[in-house]
Design a protein around this motif. Structure first.
Motif, PDB file in Angstrom:
ATOM      1  N   ASP A   1      79.000 -24.818 -39.462  1.00 59.67           N
ATOM      2  CA  ASP A   1      80.223 -24.300 -38.840  1.00 59.67           C
ATOM      3  C   ASP A   1      81.050 -25.435 -38.242  1.00 59.67           C
ATOM      4  OD1 ASP A   1      78.651 -25.037 -36.713  1.00 59.67           O
ATOM      5  OD2 ASP A   1      78.789 -23.123 -35.638  1.00 59.67           O
ATOM      6  N   ASN A   2      80.579 -26.676 -38.453  1.00 58.52           N
ATOM      7  CA  ASN A   2      81.222 -27.855 -37.857  1.00 58.52           C
ATOM      8  C   ASN A   2      81.320 -27.730 -36.337  1.00 58.52           C
ATOM      9  OD1 ASN A   2      81.729 -29.350 -40.310  1.00 58.52           O
ATOM     10  ND2 ASN A   2      83.254 -27.793 -40.783  1.00 58.52           N
TER      11      ASN A   2
ATOM     12  N   PRO B   1      74.426 -29.795 -38.549  1.00 63.38           N
ATOM     13  CA  PRO B   1      74.438 -30.586 -39.791  1.00 63.38           C
ATOM     14  C   PRO B   1      74.427 -29.683 -41.024  1.00 63.38           C
ATOM     15  CG  PRO B   1      72.224 -30.493 -38.930  1.00 63.38           C
ATOM     16  CD  PRO B   1      73.080 -29.690 -37.975  1.00 63.38           C
ATOM     17  N   THR B   2      74.821 -30.263 -42.141  1.00 62.99           N
ATOM     18  CA  THR B   2      74.703 -29.544 -43.411  1.00 62.99           C
ATOM     19  C   THR B   2      73.224 -29.327 -43.734  1.00 62.99           C
ATOM     20  OG1 THR B   2      75.227 -29.607 -45.768  1.00 62.99           O
ATOM     21  CG2 THR B   2      74.694 -31.708 -44.749  1.00 62.99           C
TER      22      THR B   2
ATOM     23  N   ILE C   1      74.624 -17.965 -38.721  1.00 60.35           N
ATOM     24  CA  ILE C   1      75.612 -17.934 -37.633  1.00 60.35           C
ATOM     25  C   ILE C   1      76.237 -19.324 -37.489  1.00 60.35           C
ATOM     26  CG2 ILE C   1      75.865 -17.780 -35.115  1.00 60.35           C
ATOM     27  CD1 ILE C   1      73.887 -15.485 -35.137  1.00 60.35           C
ATOM     28  N   CYS C   2      75.395 -20.338 -37.569  1.00 55.57           N
ATOM     29  CA  CYS C   2      75.893 -21.722 -37.444  1.00 55.57           C
ATOM     30  C   CYS C   2      75.898 -22.455 -38.790  1.00 55.57           C
ATOM     31  CB  CYS C   2      75.045 -22.512 -36.451  1.00 55.57           C
ATOM     32  SG  CYS C   2      74.990 -21.765 -34.809  1.00 55.57           S
ATOM     33  N   HIS C   3      74.866 -22.227 -39.602  1.00 56.92           N
ATOM     34  CA  HIS C   3      74.796 -22.902 -40.903  1.00 56.92           C
ATOM     35  C   HIS C   3      75.527 -22.030 -41.934  1.00 56.92           C
ATOM     36  CE1 HIS C   3      72.216 -26.201 -39.704  1.00 56.92           C
ATOM     37  NE2 HIS C   3      71.508 -25.345 -38.995  1.00 56.92           N
ATOM     38  N   SER C   4      76.856 -22.031 -41.828  1.00 56.65           N
ATOM     39  CA  SER C   4      77.668 -21.132 -42.647  1.00 56.65           C
ATOM     40  C   SER C   4      78.574 -21.916 -43.598  1.00 56.65           C
ATOM     41  CB  SER C   4      78.525 -20.250 -41.726  1.00 56.65           C
ATOM     42  OG  SER C   4      79.303 -21.082 -40.876  1.00 56.65           O
ATOM     43  N   GLY C   5      79.136 -21.189 -44.579  1.00 59.12           N
ATOM     44  CA  GLY C   5      80.079 -21.809 -45.509  1.00 59.12           C
ATOM     45  C   GLY C   5      79.384 -22.630 -46.581  1.00 59.12           C
ATOM     46  N   PHE C   6      80.189 -23.230 -47.457  1.00 65.57           N
ATOM     47  CA  PHE C   6      79.610 -23.907 -48.627  1.00 65.57           C
ATOM     48  C   PHE C   6      78.817 -25.151 -48.257  1.00 65.57           C
ATOM     49  CE2 PHE C   6      82.540 -27.459 -48.964  1.00 65.57           C
ATOM     50  CZ  PHE C   6      83.685 -26.993 -48.363  1.00 65.57           C
TER      51      PHE C   6
ATOM     52  N   ILE D   1      82.653 -24.833 -28.573  1.00 60.16           N
ATOM     53  CA  ILE D   1      81.608 -24.679 -29.595  1.00 60.16           C
ATOM     54  C   ILE D   1      82.169 -24.970 -30.979  1.00 60.16           C
ATOM     55  CG2 ILE D   1      79.944 -23.058 -30.610  1.00 60.16           C
ATOM     56  CD1 ILE D   1      80.140 -21.505 -27.865  1.00 60.16           C
ATOM     57  N   HIS D   2      83.400 -24.492 -31.230  1.00 64.51           N
ATOM     58  CA  HIS D   2      84.037 -24.653 -32.541  1.00 64.51           C
ATOM     59  C   HIS D   2      85.345 -25.416 -32.360  1.00 64.51           C
ATOM     60  CE1 HIS D   2      81.735 -20.763 -32.599  1.00 64.51           C
ATOM     61  NE2 HIS D   2      81.145 -21.418 -33.580  1.00 64.51           N
ATOM     62  N   PRO D   3      85.300 -26.747 -32.415  1.00 67.81           N
ATOM     63  CA  PRO D   3      86.484 -27.547 -32.051  1.00 67.81           C
ATOM     64  C   PRO D   3      87.686 -27.371 -32.968  1.00 67.81           C
ATOM     65  CG  PRO D   3      84.697 -28.943 -32.871  1.00 67.81           C
ATOM     66  CD  PRO D   3      84.132 -27.572 -32.718  1.00 67.81           C
TER      67      PRO D   3
END
Lengths: 113, 139
Positions: free
Chosen positions: B29-30, B61-62, B20-25, A102-104
């Motif tokens: 979460d890549n 995606p961003t 949870i997934c759309h995190s950070g600046f 999920i998080h490579p």
């Protein structure tokens, strides 16, 4: 006489099995802030002996996966939530690359001696 | 930033679980997730990493300038941000036999959905002109 020898062999085998069981170590690698962490520090590589077990414990509030497609050990632990832990026995010498699908960015190497 | 957008940020990081997934600046979460798109027929990341949880998974995606980048999702199946929010509110459906376990019905109110869209629209930045660099020429 022959029976006595067989008995000795059985005892020796049992001793060897118990000794192996005692010598196999257990480690915990945590998944924390989307990193593999051991003893509170980021871990990119660790060395274990054949027969050792690594427990992969999710400490993040979202799901993680752990897998390896390496020749030395192929496994897929699926996805699991915070607080859950899954164990892998590394039973063959060589280098295993372990990732979270999920998080490579979560990647580590495990050298099995 | 409007009051609605401010409330939307709280929904974004709270009840709607977007962060949870759309995190950070960069609001990503890549990572790779199967978000249960009804039209998805693509195995996605599984083609590269043949791990079950990657079936139908695509990269997060961003969300920067998201109001300017319709249509949405890798399938392009949603024309508006309102439709995107409705999709996440439904929890998605399994596609390619898989669904990210973080996906679940959100039970957002009408107002919460509107606030969430207002927050997403607030991520639009000022236009910046891009000038193509002059490349050195080999003679």
């Amino acid at each position: 006489m022959q029976i006595h020898t067989i008995q000795k062999l059985i005892v020796a085998c049992l001793f060897a099995i118990v000794s192996l069981g005692i010598s196999a170590a257990e480690y915990t690698v945590e998944q924390q802030s989307k990193q593999f962490v051991k003893d509170g520090k980021l871990v990119e590589k660790m060395t274990v002996n054949a027969g050792d077990t690594i427990h992969f414990k999710n400490q993040d509030p979202w799901f993680h996966n752990v897998f390896s497609l390496s020749d030395v050990k192929t496994f897929d632990l699926g996805s699991y939530p915070k607080g859950e832990s899954k164990a892998v026995v590394f039973d063959k010498a060589g280098m295993a690359e372990v990732e979270c699908a999920i998080h490579p960015q979560m990647f580590m190497e495990i050298e099995v001696k | 930033m409007s009051d609605s957008a401010k409330r939307g940020f709280k929904v974004f990081t709270g009840k709607a679980r977007c962060a949870i997934c759309h995190s950070g600046f960069n609001f990503t979460d890549n990572g790779f997730h199967n978000i249960g798109l009804p039209e998805n027929k693509d195995e996605g990341r599984y083609a590269i990493k043949p791990i079950k949880v990657m079936k139908g998974a695509f990269k997060t995606p961003t969300l920067r300038d998201i109001a300017l980048t319709a249509p949405y999702m890798h399938t392009g199946e949603f024309a508006t941000l309102e439709e995107v929010v409705e999709h996440y509110n439904s929890g998605g459906k399994k596609s390619m036999g898989n669904l990210d376990p973080n996906m679940r019905p959100l039970k957002l109110s009408k107002k919460q959905k509107a606030d969430l869209v207002a927050f997403l629209r607030s991520l639009t930045g000022d236009f910046r002109e891009v000038t193509a660099p002059e490349l050195p020429v080999n003679n």
